[in-house]
Enzyme design. Sequence first.
Site, PDB file in Angstrom:
ATOM      1  N   ASP A  85      24.250 -24.839 -14.498  1.00  0.00           N
ATOM      2  CA  ASP A  85      24.015 -26.234 -14.109  1.00  0.00           C
ATOM      3  C   ASP A  85      25.342 -26.937 -13.850  1.00  0.00           C
ATOM      4  O   ASP A  85      26.130 -27.133 -14.781  1.00  0.00           O
ATOM      5  CB  ASP A  85      23.248 -26.957 -15.223  1.00  0.00           C
ATOM      6  CG  ASP A  85      21.785 -26.540 -15.265  1.00  0.00           C
ATOM      7  OD1 ASP A  85      21.126 -26.606 -14.217  1.00  0.00           O
ATOM      8  OD2 ASP A  85      21.314 -26.138 -16.342  1.00  0.00           O
ATOM      9  N   ASP A 228      12.089 -24.776 -14.104  1.00  0.00           N
ATOM     10  CA  ASP A 228      13.234 -24.946 -14.997  1.00  0.00           C
ATOM     11  C   ASP A 228      13.021 -26.179 -15.864  1.00  0.00           C
ATOM     12  O   ASP A 228      12.842 -27.283 -15.337  1.00  0.00           O
ATOM     13  CB  ASP A 228      14.506 -25.092 -14.142  1.00  0.00           C
ATOM     14  CG  ASP A 228      15.744 -25.407 -14.964  1.00  0.00           C
ATOM     15  OD1 ASP A 228      15.704 -25.240 -16.198  1.00  0.00           O
ATOM     16  OD2 ASP A 228      16.752 -25.809 -14.362  1.00  0.00           O
TER      17      ASP A 228
HETATM   18  O1  LIG Z   1      18.932 -28.048 -15.794  1.00  0.00           O
HETATM   19  C1  LIG Z   1      18.437 -28.092 -16.851  1.00  0.00           C
HETATM   20  C2  LIG Z   1      18.285 -29.376 -17.548  1.00  0.00           C
HETATM   21  O2  LIG Z   1      18.855 -30.343 -16.740  1.00  0.00           O
HETATM   22  C3  LIG Z   1      17.919 -26.857 -17.463  1.00  0.00           C
HETATM   23  O3  LIG Z   1      18.479 -25.698 -16.872  1.00  0.00           O
HETATM   24  C4  LIG Z   1      18.011 -26.769 -18.936  1.00  0.00           C
HETATM   25  O4  LIG Z   1      19.249 -26.276 -19.355  1.00  0.00           O
HETATM   26  C5  LIG Z   1      16.921 -25.907 -19.444  1.00  0.00           C
HETATM   27  O5  LIG Z   1      16.968 -25.921 -20.817  1.00  0.00           O
HETATM   28  P1  LIG Z   1      15.647 -25.779 -21.702  1.00  0.00           P
HETATM   29  O6  LIG Z   1      14.724 -26.898 -21.303  1.00  0.00           O
HETATM   30  O7  LIG Z   1      15.074 -24.449 -21.365  1.00  0.00           O
HETATM   31  O8  LIG Z   1      16.149 -25.898 -23.097  1.00  0.00           O
END
Ligand SMILES: O=C(CO)[C@@H](O)[C@H](O)COP(=O)(O)O
Length: 273
Positions: A85, A228
């Site tokens: 990200d 996601d």
């Molecule tokens: O981009 C994002 C959040 O902005 C995701 O990629 C989160 O990092 C996913 O994390 P979890 O919800 O699986 O803990």
Amino acid sequence: MDGDPVTLSSTSRLRPWHRWAFLFCLGALAHPGLGFLPFGAMELAPAPVAPQVRVGPSVLAGDLAMLATETRRALRAGADFVHLDVFDGNWIKGAFTFGPMVVRALRRHEPKAYLDVHLCVTQPAQYLDELAKAGASRVLLHFEALDRSPAVAKAAAQLAHQLGMEVGLALAPQTHLDSDVLEAAESFDAVLAMTVTPGFGGQAFMHEVLPKVHQLREAFPHKSLEVDGGITVRTAALAAAAGANEAVAGTAVFGAKDLRRAIRDLRKSLERS
Ligand SMILES: O=C(CO)[C@@H](O)[C@H](O)COP(=O)(O)O
């Protein structure tokens, strides 16, 4: 015997030039590229490509100070790709992670990994060149950051392709599937339906996004469809039943004691649905 059906072994009873002519015709029939023959019409239509089931841990939920180690840990545990990200502190106010320089540094550690780079930034197209040089495998660009314009989105997708990357169109949970989104998505290899508001990990899965996932699958039967946010064994199954074939999971993977088992269970959830 006269009237026997012709079999390969029966060619031994043909005169030599007959045998060669027979084998030539048989080869031509089996060759899909020989369109000049009347048998061209017998070519098989290409089989539809079913999108592959894939699980990609989001390193945001890992120890970011150990990015290369966490990436390797996830890949060794069976991850199909790693999700990165990129937050610029602007598109999501206050959320800042890393940029192309860090992607490049990670690529040196993992020359073969599929690096799935999710751009939560303003004007994502400005980073494409640097990300391609950094070794990103796929970039995910938000429709909302592409002026919500099919023309701008198409130009960005074309640029990513010219630079040698795959490209996905990311959709925030609140973005509805209108004709502009559907038109834009045509130019992309994949669509990412965010199932939480982008910004941080550990949020609850937004069930209200599931109908959109279903509509996307109906509109694009052969495109990769990624979800996601808030992905667990249970929500992965729901998303897969709606049509998703790729799941990004942060907490469910990096928060697990046994990464291999966590990834395997998520994959099973996607496959069963
Ligand atoms: O981009 C994002 C959040 O902005 C995701 O990629 C989160 O990092 C996913 O994390 P979890 O919800 O699986 O803990």
